[in-house]
Each structure stands twice: as C-alpha cells, then as structure tokens.
Design a protein around this motif. Sequence first.
Motif, PDB file in Angstrom:
ATOM      1  N   GLU A   1      32.660  54.179  47.984  1.00  0.00           N
ATOM      2  CA  GLU A   1      31.801  54.015  46.809  1.00  0.00           C
ATOM      3  C   GLU A   1      32.178  52.763  46.027  1.00  0.00           C
ATOM      4  OE1 GLU A   1      31.595  57.452  44.346  1.00  0.00           O
ATOM      5  OE2 GLU A   1      30.898  58.767  45.954  1.00  0.00           O
ATOM      6  N   VAL A   2      33.460  52.497  45.900  1.00  0.00           N
ATOM      7  CA  VAL A   2      33.897  51.293  45.191  1.00  0.00           C
ATOM      8  C   VAL A   2      33.474  50.044  45.958  1.00  0.00           C
ATOM      9  CG1 VAL A   2      35.915  49.959  44.441  1.00  0.00           C
ATOM     10  CG2 VAL A   2      35.815  52.434  44.036  1.00  0.00           C
ATOM     11  N   LEU A   3      33.683  50.031  47.257  1.00  0.00           N
ATOM     12  CA  LEU A   3      33.329  48.863  48.052  1.00  0.00           C
ATOM     13  C   LEU A   3      31.816  48.655  48.092  1.00  0.00           C
ATOM     14  CD1 LEU A   3      35.880  49.238  50.987  1.00  0.00           C
ATOM     15  CD2 LEU A   3      36.068  47.827  48.923  1.00  0.00           C
ATOM     16  N   ALA A   4      31.058  49.748  48.135  1.00  0.00           N
ATOM     17  CA  ALA A   4      29.596  49.628  48.104  1.00  0.00           C
ATOM     18  C   ALA A   4      29.131  49.037  46.780  1.00  0.00           C
ATOM     19  CB  ALA A   4      28.955  50.995  48.343  1.00  0.00           C
ATOM     20  N   ALA A   5      29.768  49.447  45.692  1.00  0.00           N
ATOM     21  CA  ALA A   5      29.408  48.905  44.384  1.00  0.00           C
ATOM     22  C   ALA A   5      29.736  47.424  44.305  1.00  0.00           C
ATOM     23  CB  ALA A   5      30.119  49.678  43.277  1.00  0.00           C
ATOM     24  N   ALA A   6      30.896  47.030  44.819  1.00  0.00           N
ATOM     25  CA  ALA A   6      31.270  45.617  44.828  1.00  0.00           C
ATOM     26  C   ALA A   6      30.293  44.809  45.667  1.00  0.00           C
ATOM     27  CB  ALA A   6      32.688  45.456  45.358  1.00  0.00           C
ATOM     28  N   ASP A   7      29.911  45.359  46.799  1.00  0.00           N
ATOM     29  CA  ASP A   7      28.968  44.670  47.675  1.00  0.00           C
ATOM     30  C   ASP A   7      27.616  44.511  46.994  1.00  0.00           C
ATOM     31  OD1 ASP A   7      28.322  43.425  50.119  1.00  0.00           O
ATOM     32  OD2 ASP A   7      27.339  45.243  50.818  1.00  0.00           O
ATOM     33  N   ALA A   8      27.156  45.572  46.350  1.00  0.00           N
ATOM     34  CA  ALA A   8      25.858  45.527  45.681  1.00  0.00           C
ATOM     35  C   ALA A   8      25.842  44.522  44.537  1.00  0.00           C
ATOM     36  CB  ALA A   8      25.496  46.914  45.160  1.00  0.00           C
ATOM     37  N   GLU A   9      26.968  44.378  43.855  1.00  0.00           N
ATOM     38  CA  GLU A   9      27.057  43.459  42.711  1.00  0.00           C
ATOM     39  C   GLU A   9      27.476  42.052  43.117  1.00  0.00           C
ATOM     40  OE1 GLU A   9      26.120  44.154  39.699  1.00  0.00           O
ATOM     41  OE2 GLU A   9      25.771  46.297  40.015  1.00  0.00           O
ATOM     42  N   GLY A  10      27.835  41.889  44.390  1.00  0.00           N
ATOM     43  CA  GLY A  10      28.305  40.584  44.840  1.00  0.00           C
ATOM     44  C   GLY A  10      29.647  40.192  44.245  1.00  0.00           C
ATOM     45  N   LEU A  11      30.515  41.194  44.021  1.00  0.00           N
ATOM     46  CA  LEU A  11      31.793  40.962  43.364  1.00  0.00           C
ATOM     47  C   LEU A  11      32.963  41.218  44.308  1.00  0.00           C
ATOM     48  CD1 LEU A  11      31.049  42.781  39.990  1.00  0.00           C
ATOM     49  CD2 LEU A  11      31.254  40.302  40.319  1.00  0.00           C
ATOM     50  N   LEU A  12      34.073  40.582  44.032  1.00  0.00           N
ATOM     51  CA  LEU A  12      35.286  40.821  44.799  1.00  0.00           C
ATOM     52  C   LEU A  12      35.899  42.167  44.415  1.00  0.00           C
ATOM     53  CD1 LEU A  12      38.168  38.507  45.731  1.00  0.00           C
ATOM     54  CD2 LEU A  12      38.704  40.469  44.283  1.00  0.00           C
ATOM     55  N   ALA A  13      36.362  42.886  45.418  1.00  0.00           N
ATOM     56  CA  ALA A  13      37.187  44.075  45.222  1.00  0.00           C
ATOM     57  C   ALA A  13      38.340  43.968  46.212  1.00  0.00           C
ATOM     58  CB  ALA A  13      36.398  45.355  45.450  1.00  0.00           C
ATOM     59  N   ALA A  14      39.560  44.102  45.727  1.00  0.00           N
ATOM     60  CA  ALA A  14      40.736  43.953  46.583  1.00  0.00           C
ATOM     61  C   ALA A  14      41.745  45.037  46.282  1.00  0.00           C
ATOM     62  CB  ALA A  14      41.371  42.577  46.387  1.00  0.00           C
ATOM     63  N   GLU A  15      42.460  45.448  47.316  1.00  0.00           N
ATOM     64  CA  GLU A  15      43.526  46.434  47.153  1.00  0.00           C
ATOM     65  C   GLU A  15      44.839  45.726  46.865  1.00  0.00           C
ATOM     66  OE1 GLU A  15      45.721  50.050  49.646  1.00  0.00           O
ATOM     67  OE2 GLU A  15      44.009  48.976  50.521  1.00  0.00           O
ATOM     68  N   ALA A  16      45.541  46.190  45.854  1.00  0.00           N
ATOM     69  CA  ALA A  16      46.807  45.583  45.462  1.00  0.00           C
ATOM     70  C   ALA A  16      47.962  46.151  46.281  1.00  0.00           C
ATOM     71  CB  ALA A  16      47.048  45.780  43.974  1.00  0.00           C
ATOM     72  N   MET A  17      47.808  46.155  47.612  1.00  0.00           N
ATOM     73  CA  MET A  17      48.928  46.448  48.490  1.00  0.00           C
ATOM     74  C   MET A  17      49.728  45.155  48.595  1.00  0.00           C
ATOM     75  SD  MET A  17      51.027  47.862  50.399  1.00  0.00           S
ATOM     76  CE  MET A  17      50.500  49.535  50.163  1.00  0.00           C
ATOM     77  N   TRP A  18      50.565  44.935  47.593  1.00  0.00           N
ATOM     78  CA  TRP A  18      51.159  43.625  47.367  1.00  0.00           C
ATOM     79  C   TRP A  18      51.975  43.113  48.540  1.00  0.00           C
ATOM     80  CZ3 TRP A  18      56.569  42.727  46.423  1.00  0.00           C
ATOM     81  CH2 TRP A  18      57.348  43.879  46.426  1.00  0.00           C
ATOM     82  N   SER A  19      52.569  44.018  49.320  1.00  0.00           N
ATOM     83  CA  SER A  19      53.409  43.600  50.440  1.00  0.00           C
ATOM     84  C   SER A  19      52.625  42.819  51.484  1.00  0.00           C
ATOM     85  CB  SER A  19      54.056  44.818  51.095  1.00  0.00           C
ATOM     86  OG  SER A  19      54.805  45.552  50.154  1.00  0.00           O
ATOM     87  N   ARG A  20      51.368  43.173  51.687  1.00  0.00           N
ATOM     88  CA  ARG A  20      50.580  42.516  52.729  1.00  0.00           C
ATOM     89  C   ARG A  20      50.258  41.068  52.380  1.00  0.00           C
ATOM     90  NH1 ARG A  20      46.939  46.765  56.128  1.00  0.00           N
ATOM     91  NH2 ARG A  20      46.286  44.819  57.103  1.00  0.00           N
TER      92      ARG A  20
END
Length: 345
Positions: A122-141
């Motif tokens: 749902e979060v990624l779909a919302a980001a896609d619909a709005e044309g916005l970046l969404a990123a996971e803060a898995m900082w180690s990667r």
Amino acid sequence: MAPTLSAPQVPDPMQAPPVRWGVLGPGGIASTFAGAVRAGTRSMVVAVGSRSAERAAAFAGRHGVERSYGSYEDLVADEGVEAVYVASPHSEHHAHALLALAAGKPVLVEKAFTRNLAEAEEVLAAADAEGLLAAEAMWSRYLPSYDVVRRTVEDGTLGDVLLVEAEHAQLLWPDGPERLSSPDLAGGALLDLGVYPVAFADHVLGGLDAVRASGTLSDLGVDVTTTVTARGPRGGIAHLWCSMGAATACPATVVGTRARLELSGGGSFYGSGASVHLVAPDGTVLDEWVPTVTEHGFRHQVAEVARALAEGRQETWSVPWDATRRVMATMDEVRRQLGVTYPGE
C-alpha cells in the motif's frame, strides 16, 4: 595471483546534494539519524514532529532543529520539508508513510518497512501513484562494506555461493523497551533484529524461498528467539537467527566453493565498523577491507536518498522496492510459521 575483494564504489556522502529533512517520531533512532545528517552530509534536519509538543521541542533543542510540531500532520504540511524520515514504531510506519506521501513528501521509512507485505504494498502503491520516492531505511545495505560483499559475490571470487550465515542477538528482553514486548507495537525479535540477517541474506542471494522457521514466543505472543533456513534462487542456503533474550558478537559468513567472506568487528556484521575478510578454504586470509570511517553510518542512506531525489528516481539503488517486498514476504512467512500475529492483521 591470489584473489582479492572487489573495491566498494559508494560515493562520498558529502558530495550528495543537500535535502531539508523532517523527522517524524523523535526517538532514539531519530537521534542517530539527526546526528549522521549533521555530521556526515550536506543535508539538514529542519523540522521534527511528535504527538507530544514537549518531546518534539526537546529533540529540536538537542539537535539544533529549527521547527518542532506537536502533531505529525503539522510536520508533513511544513513547506520547508523536502523529505520525511519516518522513525515511529513498526506498528505506525504504514500510516505515517501514507500521511507523508499524501502531503506530497517523499519518505525514508525505518526498517522494518511496515508490519507486513500488504502494508508495504500500500505504501509503495501510494508512492507510485504520487510519483514520489519511498525508501526503506535498512541502513546497512547502503554501507560500503555491503557493496564490497555484493561486488565480490557478483565478480565470482567466491565461486558458487553455497551458504549464508548471519545472526543478530541483543539482550533487550524482558527488561528492554516496551515496543519490543508489545504485540500492539509489532514487537518481537524478528522485525527489530532479525530483519538484519534476513536483509543481508536477501542482499547476497537475491531473494529467499523455501522458508522454514522455528522459535520461542513470549507470554504476550511475540518472538523472543527465531531461527530461519531458506534457499536462494540459485540454490544457496541461508541459515539465520535472531534473539532479544541474549547477546552475541553478531557475525556473518558467505561461503562459496572457492572462498568465503567473513564479516565481523565493530560490534556486528551489519554495522559501519565491520570489516570484510576474504578467506581461503584452508583458513588463509587472502584479503581484507577495513572501513576508514566508522561513525555516522546512517549518512550513506541519507546521501543515496538525496542523489535519488536529484535524479528524479522513486527508488534507491541499494534497497529497491523489490528488495523491500522480498524481505517483508520472508518475514511474513516466518511469523506465519511461528504463529505471531499483530492486532488488526
């Protein structure tokens, strides 16, 4: 010539463009984030929001933040905020990420990204619909050490990867933070600690299936100790475990047919102080990579988000959406087998 580790190609965080951040949730991890932004990047935290105006003001005072708000709604409405770092408990990531996206703000969401895959979608779909970046803060990667691992594996230095082992155990229960004990806050070892070994195995193997899990649960029904075995798409096996009832050195190993990688030091395999060793089958250390800077590891994710925003991308290279989906799906299956559910699921 003896085989060597592949060099990391992570850009200098100080070379990334500046971003004006808003922090949603002024807890301990948000303090780590704010310190890394200030000391390790050209970005800045310009606002902080909390359900408590007093907590927000105290955080702002400690970190030199210009504006503080007693509501999350006011934070995401701040026109001076260019991106929102969601640092609330796991149970709130879904709602708070959607709140920021609805306000037109890209988001960096603390790991675990959400409670489950359905919320992540749902979060990624919302980001896609709005044309916005969404990123996971898995900082180690985002760290150079993980880039060394990825490039060395991809270059074939290890041969065929047969096994990934990783553990993360910290003594945080039963006398630790309430959020780890409470099902209402999506507590337990897996989402807080186990996400590191799961994400590391996903990073190395490119996905996990055939998941088998076992563990012990608390009297409130969250996992205290969890073990996971799984298989990568090319046949490599992952053996992972986590616990909030004990502490270990938290090492990790990637075993190939020609050589292996050992990650250790600095307190854990996933930390900014960890070294990477290339080891021959007979135990000879063939090469090593030692970090030159061990402080403010969060700076790398901040810088990569800044570069992605400048380039108009909705995903980061280090944690693309499919990686978030895979990790969430793995943890969903682990919890299903353990019998751990959260209210409202």
